[in-house]
Design a protein around this motif. Structure first.
Motif, short mmCIF file in Angstrom:
data_model
loop_
_atom_site.label_atom_id
_atom_site.label_comp_id
_atom_site.label_asym_id
_atom_site.label_seq_id
_atom_site.Cartn_x
_atom_site.Cartn_y
_atom_site.Cartn_z
N PHE A 20 -22.70 30.94 -119.57
CA PHE A 20 -22.61 30.00 -118.89
C PHE A 20 -21.30 28.88 -120.03
N VAL A 21 -21.94 28.46 -121.13
CA VAL A 21 -20.52 28.70 -122.53
C VAL A 21 -19.43 29.23 -122.17
N ALA A 22 -19.70 30.03 -122.03
CA ALA A 22 -18.29 31.29 -121.85
C ALA A 22 -17.25 30.97 -120.83
N ILE A 23 -17.83 30.34 -119.51
CA ILE A 23 -17.19 29.79 -117.88
C ILE A 23 -16.82 28.81 -118.54
N PHE A 24 -17.77 26.99 -119.08
CA PHE A 24 -17.07 26.22 -119.95
C PHE A 24 -15.86 26.46 -121.28
N ALA A 25 -15.61 27.40 -121.96
CA ALA A 25 -15.25 27.86 -121.92
C ALA A 25 -13.57 28.21 -122.20
N VAL A 32 -6.50 23.94 -120.94
CA VAL A 32 -5.27 23.68 -122.19
C VAL A 32 -3.58 24.43 -122.07
N LEU A 33 -4.44 25.56 -121.80
CA LEU A 33 -2.77 26.47 -121.15
C LEU A 33 -2.21 25.64 -119.96
N CYS A 34 -2.40 25.73 -118.51
CA CYS A 34 -1.77 24.88 -118.16
C CYS A 34 -1.15 23.27 -118.55
N VAL A 35 -1.55 22.10 -119.24
CA VAL A 35 -0.74 21.76 -119.95
C VAL A 35 -0.16 22.19 -120.96
N VAL A 36 0.10 22.37 -121.91
CA VAL A 36 0.79 23.54 -122.50
C VAL A 36 2.07 24.36 -121.80
N GLY A 37 1.97 24.80 -120.70
CA GLY A 37 2.93 25.00 -120.01
C GLY A 37 2.54 26.98 -119.95
N ILE A 38 2.23 27.55 -120.55
CA ILE A 38 2.12 28.97 -120.86
C ILE A 38 1.70 29.61 -119.76
N TYR A 39 0.46 29.26 -118.99
CA TYR A 39 -0.44 29.60 -117.59
C TYR A 39 0.75 29.87 -116.99
#
Length: 69
Positions: A20-25, A32-39
């Motif tokens: 569950f911790v890994a899913i949330f992370a 974060v990757l979407c906001v930065v544009g790398i995704y």
């Protein structure tokens, strides 16, 4: 032995809690990757998500405290 969590008398396996911790992370990392544009540079996005989840989960398991040998 891997440490179990006691929540109100119910034992939860430590590895399940780490999932569950890994899913949330992973969700946070993808945002974060979407906001930065790398995704948008990745062709196979579900494969990237799985790889990020596997890496985060492996790092968490590596640092999980153990009891015994």
């Amino acid at each position: 032995m891997i440490v179990d969590l006691d929540v109100g008398g119910v034992l939860i396996p430590g590895l399940l809690a780490l999932v569950f911790v890994a899913i949330f992370a992973t969700v946070a990392m993808i945002r974060v990757l979407c906001v930065v544009g790398i995704y948008r540079l990745f062709a196979r996005r579900p494969l990237v998500e799985l790889a990020i989840f596997a890496l985060i989960y492996a790092l968490l398991v590596q640092h999980l405290p153990s009891i015994g040998r």
